[in-house]
Design an enzyme around this catalytic site. Structure first.
Site, PDB file in Angstrom:
ATOM      1  N   GLY A   1       0.757  -1.134   0.064  1.00 56.06           N
ATOM      2  CA  GLY A   1       0.237  -0.201   0.240  1.00 56.06           C
ATOM      3  C   GLY A   1       0.959   1.082  -0.159  1.00 56.06           C
ATOM      4  N   TYR A   2       0.221   2.348   0.328  1.00 61.35           N
ATOM      5  CA  TYR A   2       0.809   3.725  -0.055  1.00 61.35           C
ATOM      6  C   TYR A   2       1.930   3.906   1.003  1.00 61.35           C
ATOM      7  CZ  TYR A   2       1.072   8.873   0.150  1.00 61.35           C
ATOM      8  OH  TYR A   2       1.524  10.151   0.321  1.00 61.35           O
ATOM      9  N   ILE A   3       1.569   3.965   2.267  1.00 65.17           N
ATOM     10  CA  ILE A   3       2.563   3.964   3.353  1.00 65.17           C
ATOM     11  C   ILE A   3       3.268   2.964   3.537  1.00 65.17           C
ATOM     12  CG2 ILE A   3       2.818   4.940   5.733  1.00 65.17           C
ATOM     13  CD1 ILE A   3      -0.132   5.962   5.669  1.00 65.17           C
TER      14      ILE A   3
ATOM     15  N   SER B   1      -4.325   6.674  13.708  1.00 63.63           N
ATOM     16  CA  SER B   1      -4.717   8.026  12.833  1.00 63.63           C
ATOM     17  C   SER B   1      -5.067   8.921  13.787  1.00 63.63           C
ATOM     18  CB  SER B   1      -5.952   7.444  11.892  1.00 63.63           C
ATOM     19  OG  SER B   1      -6.576   8.748  11.353  1.00 63.63           O
TER      20      SER B   1
ATOM     21  N   PRO C   1     -19.510  17.897   4.949  1.00 65.01           N
ATOM     22  CA  PRO C   1     -19.952  17.466   6.380  1.00 65.01           C
ATOM     23  C   PRO C   1     -18.930  16.823   7.123  1.00 65.01           C
ATOM     24  CG  PRO C   1     -21.688  17.070   4.687  1.00 65.01           C
ATOM     25  CD  PRO C   1     -20.447  17.322   3.999  1.00 65.01           C
TER      26      PRO C   1
ATOM     27  N   LYS D   1     -10.039   2.193  14.241  1.00 64.96           N
ATOM     28  CA  LYS D   1      -8.938   2.579  14.861  1.00 64.96           C
ATOM     29  C   LYS D   1      -8.793   2.888  16.534  1.00 64.96           C
ATOM     30  CE  LYS D   1      -6.667   2.710  10.978  1.00 64.96           C
ATOM     31  NZ  LYS D   1      -5.659   1.710  10.753  1.00 64.96           N
TER      32      LYS D   1
ATOM     33  N   TYR E   1     -15.019   4.020  10.393  1.00 68.50           N
ATOM     34  CA  TYR E   1     -13.452   3.934  10.252  1.00 68.50           C
ATOM     35  C   TYR E   1     -12.673   4.203  11.531  1.00 68.50           C
ATOM     36  CZ  TYR E   1      -8.664   4.909   8.725  1.00 68.50           C
ATOM     37  OH  TYR E   1      -7.256   5.243   8.897  1.00 68.50           O
TER      38      TYR E   1
ATOM     39  N   PHE F   1       0.020  -2.467   8.598  1.00 67.29           N
ATOM     40  CA  PHE F   1      -0.676  -1.373   8.011  1.00 67.29           C
ATOM     41  C   PHE F   1      -2.013  -1.854   7.302  1.00 67.29           C
ATOM     42  CE2 PHE F   1       3.988  -0.063   7.393  1.00 67.29           C
ATOM     43  CZ  PHE F   1       3.896   1.258   7.660  1.00 67.29           C
TER      44      PHE F   1
HETATM   45  P1  NAD Z   1      -3.468   1.629   1.257  1.00 65.95           P
HETATM   46  O1  NAD Z   1      -4.889   1.249   1.328  1.00 65.95           O
HETATM   47  O2  NAD Z   1      -2.743   2.220   0.320  1.00 65.95           O
HETATM   48  O3  NAD Z   1      -2.771   0.389   2.120  1.00 65.95           O
HETATM   49  C1  NAD Z   1      -3.269  -0.584   2.967  1.00 65.95           C
HETATM   50  C2  NAD Z   1      -2.988  -2.040   2.225  1.00 65.95           C
HETATM   51  O4  NAD Z   1      -3.340  -2.936   3.079  1.00 65.95           O
HETATM   52  C3  NAD Z   1      -3.479  -2.143   0.929  1.00 65.95           C
HETATM   53  O5  NAD Z   1      -2.305  -2.626   0.166  1.00 65.95           O
HETATM   54  C4  NAD Z   1      -4.453  -3.209   1.013  1.00 65.95           C
HETATM   55  O6  NAD Z   1      -4.427  -4.119  -0.207  1.00 65.95           O
HETATM   56  C5  NAD Z   1      -4.127  -3.963   2.203  1.00 65.95           C
HETATM   57  N1  NAD Z   1      -4.926  -4.726   2.913  1.00 65.95           N
HETATM   58  C6  NAD Z   1      -6.254  -4.246   3.437  1.00 65.95           C
HETATM   59  N2  NAD Z   1      -6.689  -5.182   4.188  1.00 65.95           N
HETATM   60  C7  NAD Z   1      -6.243  -6.232   4.163  1.00 65.95           C
HETATM   61  C8  NAD Z   1      -6.052  -7.530   4.722  1.00 65.95           C
HETATM   62  N3  NAD Z   1      -7.235  -8.020   5.367  1.00 65.95           N
HETATM   63  N4  NAD Z   1      -5.060  -8.570   4.523  1.00 65.95           N
HETATM   64  C9  NAD Z   1      -3.828  -8.191   3.885  1.00 65.95           C
HETATM   65  N5  NAD Z   1      -3.769  -6.811   3.203  1.00 65.95           N
HETATM   66  C10 NAD Z   1      -4.925  -5.931   3.202  1.00 65.95           C
HETATM   67  O7  NAD Z   1      -3.446   2.526   2.538  1.00 65.95           O
HETATM   68  P2  NAD Z   1      -2.472   3.392   3.501  1.00 65.95           P
HETATM   69  O8  NAD Z   1      -2.702   4.930   3.200  1.00 65.95           O
HETATM   70  O9  NAD Z   1      -0.990   3.043   3.059  1.00 65.95           O
HETATM   71  O10 NAD Z   1      -2.468   3.231   4.804  1.00 65.95           O
HETATM   72  C11 NAD Z   1      -2.053   2.307   5.707  1.00 65.95           C
HETATM   73  C12 NAD Z   1      -2.565   2.237   7.030  1.00 65.95           C
HETATM   74  O11 NAD Z   1      -2.306   3.586   7.700  1.00 65.95           O
HETATM   75  C13 NAD Z   1      -4.002   1.830   7.188  1.00 65.95           C
HETATM   76  O12 NAD Z   1      -4.123   1.090   8.101  1.00 65.95           O
HETATM   77  C14 NAD Z   1      -4.651   3.237   7.073  1.00 65.95           C
HETATM   78  O13 NAD Z   1      -5.893   3.006   7.950  1.00 65.95           O
HETATM   79  C15 NAD Z   1      -3.553   3.848   8.191  1.00 65.95           C
HETATM   80  N6  NAD Z   1      -3.918   5.360   7.848  1.00 65.95           N
HETATM   81  C16 NAD Z   1      -3.738   6.078   6.698  1.00 65.95           C
HETATM   82  C17 NAD Z   1      -3.773   7.426   6.478  1.00 65.95           C
HETATM   83  C18 NAD Z   1      -3.841   7.994   5.192  1.00 65.95           C
HETATM   84  O14 NAD Z   1      -4.235   9.187   4.958  1.00 65.95           O
HETATM   85  N7  NAD Z   1      -3.296   7.326   4.066  1.00 65.95           N
HETATM   86  C19 NAD Z   1      -3.944   8.204   7.760  1.00 65.95           C
HETATM   87  C20 NAD Z   1      -3.911   7.651   8.925  1.00 65.95           C
HETATM   88  C21 NAD Z   1      -3.722   6.215   9.210  1.00 65.95           C
END
Ligand code: NAD
Ligand code: UDP
Length: 339
Positions: A11-13, A125, A294, A154, A150, A81
């Site tokens: 994923g992104y982070i 978050s 909202p 968390k 959501y 993540f």
């Molecule tokens: P993202 O969607 O890019 O990455 C999350 C990854 O988890 C994805 O690759 C998805 O395929 C995988 N995934 C989801 N459910 C799964 C499961 N059951 N088994 C295996 N893989 C699974 O999101 P991100 O932006 O990289 O966020 C990563 C984490 O950080 C998340 O938990 C998100 O809630 C948290 N977060 C993100 C932000 C933001 O703004 N991006 C802010 C605060 C917290």
């Protein structure tokens, strides 16, 4: 050599964190079900660091499949993540969010017991602070009363982790509360590409810049802020990724439970971010001021002193850097990781 298990690592982070972990000398194992990411990410990681992390395409909720991961590797720490993250979708499908986000976290904790893994870093978050009563937000401020399913997931996972840490004297748990991650890897080969129309500000801006979307709507111009638009704490995703490497180091010193805000400590308004993007990339972004969205809070920014005092981590990249990197990624990859 022991390994770091990174769930949601494509994923992104997660992908940016995998790069920083490998750069720091860690061996990484990724678990991701690709529900919101692409396999191509592994090629991009390999091109940056010269190492292809071991990858399992499975759901963290699938305990049997996860057992195999723990049996085939010597996991010393988990960075969790994996999760669903769309606030709007969580309102429409709350059970899907509770099931995936809580289910995967509980499965991991059970496996930690079973395989004697003691260290876990969790992606929380700023949303756990609900509607904050003062700025900047410190870690001891009240949490709960979240504004979406959501956010509730968390908050509830944090509660579970706190109870887990209390009952497991040898467990080390780092809860990281992210503010607003933006930006991309400086190579322009990794970044954020949400499916569908983006909900978040930066991907919306970059898609207007690249011509996929016509015009950014700024949600509300009459807030009680200097320019009337909402204020957030935008953190470069690489700074955030590096924060995880610091958290892994911290857990190696057996601290028990630790909780850190990861942000920049600086508030930036929507219009300031739009202007920074225009200046950094020498281009105009088509925007109009629209109605408030909202549920938006007026301002949200972190006090990050604790992460600096206890881990030595602070964000070093600017909004300007993030705007350049986001655009570099978007223009080189107009359709994200798709060919
Ligand atoms: P993202 O969607 O890019 O990455 C999350 C990854 O988890 C994805 O690759 C998805 O395929 C995988 N995934 C989801 N459910 C799964 C499961 N059951 N088994 C295996 N893989 C699974 O999101 P991100 O932006 O990289 O966020 C990563 C984490 O950080 C998340 O938990 C998100 O809630 C948290 N977060 C993100 C932000 C933001 O703004 N991006 C802010 C605060 C917290
Ligand atoms: N925002 C906006 N237009 C958009 C998307 C977001 O004006 O198309 C604003 C939003 O109202 C908020 C800020 O940008 O003030 C950050 O929004 P985002 O959804 O990225 O993060 P969050 O609100 O979850 O902190």
């Amino acid at each position: 050599m022991s390994q770091i298990l990174v769930t949601g690592g494509t994923g992104y982070i997660g992908s940016h964190t995998v790069v920083e972990l490998i750069k720091a000398g860690y061996e990484v194992v990724i678990v991701d079900n690709l529900s919101n990411s692409k396999l191509e990410v592994l090629n991009r990681i390999e091109a940056i660091v010269g190492v292809r992390p071991k990858f399992y395409q499975i759901s963290v909720q699938d305990k049997e499949a996860m057992r195999k991961v723990f049996e085939e590797n010597d996991i010393s720490c988990i960075i969790h993540f994996a999760g669903l993250k769309s606030v709007g979708e969580s309102v429409l499908y709350p059970v899907k969010y509770y099931s995936n986000n809580l289910g995967s976290s509980i499965t991991l904790l059970e496996l930690m017991d079973e395989y004697h893994v003691h260290n876990i870093v969790f992606s929380s978050s700023a949303t756990v602070y609900g509607t904050p009563t003062r700025m900047p937000i410190v870690e001891t401020d009240p949490i709960g009363n979240c504004t979406s399913p959501y956010g509730n997931t968390k908050f509830q996972i944090e509660c579970i982790l706190m109870d887990f840490a209390k009952s497991h004297k040898d467990a080390n748990v780092a809860i990281l509360r992210y503010f607003n991650p933006i930006g991309a890897h400086e190579s322009g080969t990794m970044g954020e590409y949400p499916t569908g129309i983006p909900n978040n500000l930066m991907p919306y801006i970059t898609q207007v810049a690249v011509g996929t979307l016509e015009c950014l709507t700024v949600f509300g111009g009459d807030y009680p802020t200097p320019d009337g638009t909402c204020i957030r704490d935008y953190i470069h995703v690489v700074d955030l990724a590096i924060g995880h490497v610091y958290a892994v180091h911290k857990l190696e010193s057996n601290p028990g439970l630790v909780i850190y805000n990861l942000g920049t400590g600086k508030g930036t308004s929507v219009l300031e971010l739009v202007n920074a993007f225009q200046d950094a990339n020498n281009m105009k972004i088509n925007y109009r001021i629209g109605d408030r969205r909202p549920g938006d809070v007026v301002e949200n920014y972190a006090n990050c002193d604790k992460a600096y005092k206890e881990m030595g981590w602070k964000a070093t990249r600017t909004i300007y850097d993030a705007c350049k990197d986001s655009w570099n990624w978007q223009k080189k990859n107009p359709h994200g990781y798709e060919e």
